[in-house]
Design a protein around this motif. Structure first.
Motif, mmCIF file in Angstrom:
data_model
loop_
_atom_site.group_PDB
_atom_site.id
_atom_site.type_symbol
_atom_site.label_atom_id
_atom_site.label_comp_id
_atom_site.label_asym_id
_atom_site.label_seq_id
_atom_site.Cartn_x
_atom_site.Cartn_y
_atom_site.Cartn_z
ATOM 1 N N GLN A 163 52.029 22.307 -27.639
ATOM 2 C CA GLN A 163 52.349 21.262 -26.671
ATOM 3 C C GLN A 163 51.908 21.657 -25.265
ATOM 4 O O GLN A 163 51.322 20.841 -24.535
ATOM 5 C CB GLN A 163 53.856 20.982 -26.690
ATOM 6 N N LEU A 164 52.167 22.886 -24.875
ATOM 7 C CA LEU A 164 51.818 23.330 -23.527
ATOM 8 C C LEU A 164 50.311 23.433 -23.333
ATOM 9 O O LEU A 164 49.798 23.141 -22.236
ATOM 10 C CB LEU A 164 52.493 24.674 -23.232
ATOM 11 N N VAL A 165 49.593 23.839 -24.361
ATOM 12 C CA VAL A 165 48.127 23.842 -24.270
ATOM 13 C C VAL A 165 47.622 22.412 -24.105
ATOM 14 O O VAL A 165 46.697 22.144 -23.326
ATOM 15 C CB VAL A 165 47.501 24.505 -25.518
ATOM 16 N N GLY A 166 48.238 21.471 -24.817
ATOM 17 C CA GLY A 166 47.875 20.068 -24.654
ATOM 18 C C GLY A 166 48.129 19.584 -23.238
ATOM 19 O O GLY A 166 47.316 18.844 -22.667
ATOM 20 N N VAL A 167 49.247 19.999 -22.654
ATOM 21 C CA VAL A 167 49.564 19.615 -21.277
ATOM 22 C C VAL A 167 48.497 20.131 -20.312
ATOM 23 O O VAL A 167 48.088 19.430 -19.372
ATOM 24 C CB VAL A 167 50.952 20.162 -20.885
ATOM 25 N N GLU A 168 48.028 21.354 -20.537
ATOM 26 C CA GLU A 168 46.995 21.925 -19.674
ATOM 27 C C GLU A 168 45.682 21.155 -19.768
ATOM 28 O O GLU A 168 44.907 21.119 -18.802
ATOM 29 C CB GLU A 168 46.763 23.393 -20.051
ATOM 30 N N LYS A 169 45.435 20.525 -20.904
ATOM 31 C CA LYS A 169 44.176 19.814 -21.126
ATOM 32 C C LYS A 169 44.265 18.318 -20.820
ATOM 33 O O LYS A 169 43.262 17.616 -20.907
ATOM 34 C CB LYS A 169 43.737 19.990 -22.583
ATOM 35 N N MET A 170 45.442 17.810 -20.494
ATOM 36 C CA MET A 170 45.572 16.363 -20.314
ATOM 37 C C MET A 170 44.828 15.899 -19.059
ATOM 38 O O MET A 170 44.561 16.667 -18.134
ATOM 39 C CB MET A 170 47.040 15.958 -20.250
ATOM 40 N N HIS A 171 44.505 14.620 -19.040
ATOM 41 C CA HIS A 171 43.743 14.018 -17.954
ATOM 42 C C HIS A 171 44.484 14.188 -16.629
ATOM 43 O O HIS A 171 45.711 14.071 -16.566
ATOM 44 C CB HIS A 171 43.516 12.534 -18.237
ATOM 45 N N LYS A 172 43.737 14.450 -15.564
ATOM 46 C CA LYS A 172 44.366 14.714 -14.270
ATOM 47 C C LYS A 172 45.079 13.500 -13.694
ATOM 48 O O LYS A 172 45.954 13.632 -12.820
ATOM 49 C CB LYS A 172 43.309 15.203 -13.274
ATOM 50 N N ASP A 173 44.722 12.293 -14.188
ATOM 51 C CA ASP A 173 45.346 11.079 -13.662
ATOM 52 C C ASP A 173 46.481 10.558 -14.540
ATOM 53 O O ASP A 173 47.050 9.491 -14.259
ATOM 54 C CB ASP A 173 44.297 9.968 -13.504
ATOM 55 N N SER A 174 46.807 11.264 -15.594
ATOM 56 C CA SER A 174 47.881 10.807 -16.473
ATOM 57 C C SER A 174 49.215 10.823 -15.732
ATOM 58 O O SER A 174 49.572 11.808 -15.087
ATOM 59 C CB SER A 174 47.978 11.691 -17.719
ATOM 60 N N LYS A 175 49.928 9.708 -15.841
ATOM 61 C CA LYS A 175 51.228 9.599 -15.185
ATOM 62 C C LYS A 175 52.353 10.023 -16.119
ATOM 63 O O LYS A 175 53.357 10.578 -15.684
ATOM 64 C CB LYS A 175 51.454 8.164 -14.715
ATOM 65 N N TYR A 176 52.157 9.744 -17.415
ATOM 66 C CA TYR A 176 53.181 10.085 -18.408
ATOM 67 C C TYR A 176 52.553 10.861 -19.555
ATOM 68 O O TYR A 176 51.381 10.672 -19.891
ATOM 69 C CB TYR A 176 53.862 8.818 -18.953
ATOM 70 N N VAL A 177 53.358 11.721 -20.139
ATOM 71 C CA VAL A 177 52.924 12.466 -21.315
ATOM 72 C C VAL A 177 53.929 12.179 -22.433
ATOM 73 O O VAL A 177 55.146 12.218 -22.220
ATOM 74 C CB VAL A 177 52.819 13.982 -21.022
ATOM 75 N N LEU A 178 53.393 11.853 -23.606
ATOM 76 C CA LEU A 178 54.230 11.530 -24.760
ATOM 77 C C LEU A 178 53.994 12.559 -25.851
ATOM 78 O O LEU A 178 52.869 12.701 -26.353
ATOM 79 C CB LEU A 178 53.900 10.124 -25.281
ATOM 80 N N PHE A 179 55.038 13.287 -26.216
ATOM 81 C CA PHE A 179 54.954 14.255 -27.307
ATOM 82 C C PHE A 179 55.402 13.574 -28.602
ATOM 83 O O PHE A 179 56.486 12.990 -28.652
ATOM 84 C CB PHE A 179 55.849 15.466 -27.024
ATOM 85 N N LEU A 180 54.565 13.665 -29.621
ATOM 86 C CA LEU A 180 54.872 13.051 -30.908
ATOM 87 C C LEU A 180 54.724 14.065 -32.029
ATOM 88 O O LEU A 180 53.788 14.868 -32.023
ATOM 89 C CB LEU A 180 53.935 11.876 -31.200
ATOM 90 N N ASP A 181 55.649 14.019 -32.999
ATOM 91 C CA ASP A 181 55.441 14.750 -34.245
ATOM 92 C C ASP A 181 54.462 13.972 -35.100
ATOM 93 O O ASP A 181 54.360 12.742 -34.993
ATOM 94 C CB ASP A 181 56.765 14.924 -34.997
#
Length: 520
Positions: A163-181
């Motif tokens: 999850q944290l690696v995904g957060v590091e790679k997310m788009h710089k303009d993303s306002k929200y992040v959704l974690f899903l199983d």
């Protein structure tokens, strides 16, 4: 005296002891627990049904897209272009029978704003890597999705690391992040509904939801279902809740970029459970956690979910109470441990007592005696009748909540094959309630004294509530189970042949369905 006479003597003596005040207290307590469950499920059903009726009324008034949004004007282009960017992060592990269906439901969201999917695996050797890569290539440019290889975790659980690696790679303009199983099925309007609530109330720290288990027929799958159902009450609030489920969590992206409230550091350094850690952070900083009424997701369980895999799942769930972020969480977890164990056996104990009373009544009948002639047996039978009534009421309330959630899921996903209550075996549900609650206390005590757990082939050791050591020892069956617990996902490449066959079959079925739609 004959053996049968000895048995009768023991039986009637037991009935006398079970008529003492403490035994009667235990019996009434079990009835009260059943009534509380019935009331809780009834209130949860009311919240879910209220939302279902609202959507139905909106559809009847001409809003065919009420399953996507309350107000059809929100679908106007002028509103859609202003929707915030959302990044969906899905940590993947293994490949199983329901994955393709689940992934498709997640990737084919009807959210109108900018949306990216980051599917994170531990390594390229994970069976999920090739399967999801092929699925993404099938969609082509229709979706913004990519697979990320996170590598091995060293300071936290592998899921949190992904999850944290995904957060590091997310788009710089993303306002929200959704974690899903990856083992739940999303509705087409889920992301839009969650985003709408976050925009409407910026004070929301985390939005969450909860799964609706679809038992496969085995006792183990029904034990999973009955374990989750009491928890579902805390998520069917229609708003503020004190509970959090790691399978669906939407948060502000800025909280991860700036490590607000210690979100990232709490997870990265010793985090074992994502939802327990973030729930602790929310509680410590008095932040709002919300669960909208539409956030209930079909969760198909493996067709061959056996008892061994159920036990390992229960071990993981009870082991969560051994982890904590702050001292206050340790105290709360200990209190929850004691209360849950007490209530579990408090629910089961009266049924053991009821068996004694029923057998004693049968022995009197077989001997040609009237039940009324024995005061202890007669009183016991009356208690059994009360327990049976309370239990039937609880089962009816559970059935009603499941029925309403099934109908809500069907209206939220009109394109999917409809779910049905017809496959639920309510005799097995009752048996699972007894088995699950009896085993919970044993499992919780085992977890408390072991301080280590095997999660998808990785053994984690806790110290002071945090992950202190991770073992990936090669060559031992204990360290390397073949499947995950609930979804029966293959964990290792040595099952590649079976995985390829399963993927090919699902791929061909999907292709045939698309061709059929094309020519009709």
């Amino acid at each position: 005296m004959t053996l049968l006479e000895h048995f009768d003597l023991f039986l009637f003596s037991a009935c006398r002891y079970l008529s003492y005040p403490f035994a009667i207290y235990v019996h009434y307590q079990g009835c009260l627990i059943s009534l509380v469950l019935a009331i809780g499920w009834a209130l949860a059903a009311h919240i879910r049904n209220k939302e279902r009726k609202r959507i139905k009324r909106s559809m009847d008034k001409g809003n065919s897209f009420a399953f996507l949004c309350h107000d059809i004007n929100q679908l106007e282009h002028s509103n859609q272009v202003n929707l915030p960017r959302v990044t969906v992060i899905m940590p993947l592990k293994g490949f199983g029978e329901h994955n393709l269906h689940n992934w498709r439901s997640q990737l084919t969201s009807l959210y109108g704003g900018p949306l990216e999917f980051l599917l994170v695996v531990e390594s390229r050797d994970d069976p999920a890597y090739n399967a999801v890569s092929e699925l993404i290539s099938e969609f082509g440019s229709a979706i913004d999705a990519k697979v990320i290889v996170a590598g091995l975790s060293t300071t936290c659980s592998q899921k949190i690391h992904n999850q944290l690696v995904g957060v590091e790679k997310m788009h710089k303009d993303s306002k929200y992040v959704l974690f899903l199983d990856d083992d739940v099925r999303l509705h087409p309007g889920t992301i839009g509904s969650l985003t709408y609530e976050m925009e409407k109330n910026p004070e929301i720290f985390i939005q969450t939801g909860y799964p609706l288990d679809l038992p496969s027929g085995s006792l183990g799958s029904y034990c999973i279902y009955e374990y989750h159902m009491p928890c579902s009450m805390g998520f069917a609030t229609g708003g503020k809740t004190f509970f959090l489920w790691g399978g669906c969590m939407m948060m502000h992206a800025v909280d991860f970029r700036k490590d607000n409230y210690g979100v990232v550091s709490s997870l990265r350094y010793g985090g074992y459970s994502d939802d327990m850690t973030l729930s602790a952070v929310a509680g410590a900083h008095k932040k709002l956690v919300s669960s909208p009424p539409v956030a209930v997701f079909p969760h198909p369980l493996a067709t061959d979910l056996n008892f061994a895999r159920y036990w390992n799942y229960l071990r993981k769930q009870t082991f969560v109470l051994e982890s904590y972020t702050f001292k206050v969480n340790q105290i709360m977890n200990r209190a929850l441990f004691v209360v849950h164990c007490y209530l579990s056996w408090g629910f089961v104990a009266p049924f053991f007592m009821a068996v004694v009373h029923v057998v004693a009544a049968l022995r009197l009948y077989m001997n040609g005696q009237s039940i009324e002639e024995n005061t202890y047996v007669y009183g016991g039978v009356r208690l059994v009748g009360l327990l049976a009534g309370c239990t039937l009421l609880a089962l009816f309330s559970m059935w009603n909540l499941t029925r309403i959630e099934v109908r809500l899921c069907n209206i939220l996903s009109p394109e999917a094959p409809p779910l049905s209550l017809g496959s639920y075996n309510w005799c097995l549900v009752f048996l699972a309630m007894l088995v699950g609650n009896f085993l919970y206390t044993i499992c919780a005590i085992r977890s408390h004294f072991s301080q280590s757990i095997n999660w998808s082939g990785i053994r984690y050791y806790l110290k002071d509530g945090k992950v202190s050591r991770i073992e990936r020892t090669q060559g031992t069956q204990d360290m390397h189970p073949v499947f995950t617990d609930l979804a029966r996902k293959y964990l290792y490449g040595k099952k590649e042949l079976a995985y390829k066959g399963s993927h090919a079959n699902n791929h061909n079925k999907g292709k045939k369905r698309r061709q059929t739609k094309k020519y009709h």
